[in-house]
Scaffold this active site. Structure first.
Site, PDB file in Angstrom:
ATOM      1  N   PHE A  30       0.812  -1.217   0.000  1.00 53.94           N
ATOM      2  CA  PHE A  30       0.000   0.000   0.000  1.00 53.94           C
ATOM      3  C   PHE A  30       0.844   1.265   0.000  1.00 53.94           C
ATOM      4  CE2 PHE A  30       0.930  -0.195   4.494  1.00 53.94           C
ATOM      5  CZ  PHE A  30       0.745   1.078   5.004  1.00 53.94           C
ATOM      6  N   LYS A  31       2.100   1.165   0.423  1.00 53.49           N
ATOM      7  CA  LYS A  31       2.967   2.346   0.455  1.00 53.49           C
ATOM      8  C   LYS A  31       3.182   2.927  -0.945  1.00 53.49           C
ATOM      9  CE  LYS A  31       3.616   1.564   4.864  1.00 53.49           C
ATOM     10  NZ  LYS A  31       4.886   1.296   5.513  1.00 53.49           N
ATOM     11  N   ASP A  32       3.035   2.092  -1.987  1.00 54.74           N
ATOM     12  CA  ASP A  32       3.219   2.591  -3.353  1.00 54.74           C
ATOM     13  C   ASP A  32       2.220   3.691  -3.703  1.00 54.74           C
ATOM     14  OD1 ASP A  32       5.337   0.861  -4.171  1.00 54.74           O
ATOM     15  OD2 ASP A  32       3.901  -0.761  -4.469  1.00 54.74           O
ATOM     16  N   LEU A  51       3.915   6.732  -2.246  1.00 57.82           N
ATOM     17  CA  LEU A  51       5.320   7.011  -2.523  1.00 57.82           C
ATOM     18  C   LEU A  51       5.626   7.172  -4.005  1.00 57.82           C
ATOM     19  CD1 LEU A  51       6.860   4.915   0.333  1.00 57.82           C
ATOM     20  CD2 LEU A  51       7.170   7.359  -0.054  1.00 57.82           C
ATOM     21  N   THR A  74       7.740   0.435   3.459  1.00 56.68           N
ATOM     22  CA  THR A  74       8.046   1.818   3.088  1.00 56.68           C
ATOM     23  C   THR A  74       9.355   1.898   2.317  1.00 56.68           C
ATOM     24  OG1 THR A  74       6.807   2.871   4.873  1.00 56.68           O
ATOM     25  CG2 THR A  74       8.655   4.098   4.000  1.00 56.68           C
TER      26      THR A  74
END
Length: 460
Positions: free
Chosen positions: A109-111, A114, A142
């Site tokens: 989900f960090k994509d 980011l 992350t």
């Protein structure tokens, strides 16, 4: 829109400056002076928007110092690397809605945030002619998402600290197999909290921060949280098209960033019933919500390593609102926390907390059993972090509809999934052959001085 610190000792800054500042110069976290309120008519008009357009509508409310055309281009290009046209699709399995947040290049989900933040950094550095050295800590996801967001980009170096041997093997390889010259991985002999503490100390050393132009990609950077607000709206629209009952979001979390994005969405006016905070055995946040006990314990290594955290860095943003936007109260409680390792709250404050949040801690066996049972009943594979959220939802959401955030692809945690189901999850194409790729990483003690020296030697 201007941004202020949770600790109250900076002059308000614009969105662009807030992004570049990362951690506020007074040691606090940056927040908008006000959170925009979205009325029912606007919500209705947003319901059928595709993800990119919805992201533009929401983010532009907070980023009014970037020309609209430029902002739209940055957002649109951020999701070109996702493998699903909906970016964060919602599926229904066994009566539970699952928002799949893992369709980006590193399968986490960090994509979602980011990829956007990497493009934003590149845009702002080109505009200013400056260079940046990103420094971040990761419990697993992350790091790779940040690295993929900025690898090969001009004017940016990135230094990622992760706890040595305490991420999944795939998480470690996603970071350390990126050999671009601007990427530097540091495996710290310690815990994620050790990594995070070192990063915060570096940012609080204003001389070092300014000399080496440090930038933040952890969720201490407001732009990270802002980009994550979008998928709460998107998932709520998809689910409310099908059900007419209160909607609770179940969020597996260790650092409070993902669930704080949900809190912002709710504060904007999204009709979320409850935010269900799901933790593993590192349950400081569950103890806080259920017992009023926010005190540091020992980090336990689990099959959901991205949540193996004790001190939740984004918790400070929530406390600012819990304390009626009183920065003096925030400063005081963190001063006491630094001395005692615990925080104390009034009965009225805890009643406020429980109106917004529920929480459930899920142990190791429950996590594995949930993966196994869910797969047997539906054929759907959960990664261990998502399984924590699903178990919490099944245990706690008895009235209304649960939406569980699926934070990672099961292949990133193949050992745990295979242990639970007896079958290894299929590898997506983007992971094919990753075990054979060469790696580059510095293994270092949890020593700020040594890490500071390494960064100074490699910095632009």
């Amino acid at each position: 829109m201007k941004y202020i610190s949770t600790r109250g000792n900076i002059q308000p800054v614009g969105f662009k400056e807030a992004v570049m500042m990362g951690l506020a110069t007074d040691g606090g976290l940056l927040l908008p002076e006000r959170i925009p309120a979205i009325d029912a008519a606007t919500l209705s008009s947003w319901r059928q928007l595709p993800y990119r357009e919805l992201a533009f509508r929401i983010i532009s409310l907070f980023a009014d110092d970037i020309p609209a055309n430029d902002l739209k281009r940055l957002i649109d290009s951020s999701y070109d690397s996702f493998d699903h046209k909906e970016i964060t699709p919602v599926v229904k399995e066994n009566g539970v809605y699952i928002a799949e947040l893992f369709h980006g290049p590193t399968l986490a989900f960090k994509d979602v945030a980011l990829q956007f933040l990497g493009n934003l950094f590149e845009y702002l550095l080109k505009e200013s002619g400056q260079k940046m050295n990103i420094v971040g800590a990761t419990s697993g996801d992350t790091g790779s998402a940040a690295i993929y967001g900025v690898r090969g980009k001009e004017n940016i170096n990135i230094f990622i600290l992760h706890p040595h041997g305490k991420t999944s093997p795939i998480q470690a390889r996603q970071m350390t197999t990126v050999l671009d010259a601007n990427v530097h991985n540091i495996a710290v002999k310690g815990t994620f909290d050790d990594c995070q503490n070192i990063v915060k100390e570096l940012f609080n050393d204003l001389t070092f921060k300014e000399k080496y132009a440090l930038g933040a990609v952890n969720s201490i950077n407001w732009a990270r949280v802002l980009a994550q607000v979008v998928y709460y709206f998107y998932a709520w629209f998809r689910v409310s098209d099908e059900v007419d009952s209160p909607i609770t979001f179940s969020v597996p979390t260790g650092n409070f960033g993902d669930i704080f994005a949900g809190f912002v969405a709710k504060r904007m006016g999204l009709p979320i019933d409850k935010l269900l905070l799901a933790t593993n055995e590192n349950n400081i946040l569950t103890r806080f919500i259920n017992e009023g006990d926010y005190s540091i314990g020992s980090v336990v290594q689990t099959v959901s390593p991205s949540m193996d955290i004790q001190v939740a860095s984004n918790f400070e943003r929530y406390l600012y609102y819990l304390f009626d936007e009183n920065p003096a109260r925030v400063r005081d409680i963190f001063t006491r926390f630094a001395a005692t390792g615990r925080m104390d709250f009034t009965d009225e404050e805890m009643r406020t907390v429980r109106r917004e949040f529920a929480s459930r801690s899920v142990n190791e066996q429950e996590t594995l059993d949930t993966i196994a049972a869910f797969h047997q009943e539906t054929g759907y594979l959960l990664d261990p972090h998502t399984a924590v959220g699903v178990k919490a939802a099944l245990a706690c959401v008895t009235d209304g509809t649960a939406v569980c955030l699926a934070t990672a692809h099961p292949a990133k945690f193949g050992e745990a999934v295979e242990k639970a189901t007896g079958t290894a999850p299929p590898f997506p194409a983007c992971l094919a052959g990753i075990e054979q790729l060469p790696t580059r990483c510095e293994i270092m003690e949890a020593n700020r001085t040594a890490i500071e020296k390494f960064i100074a030697e490699k910095a632009r």
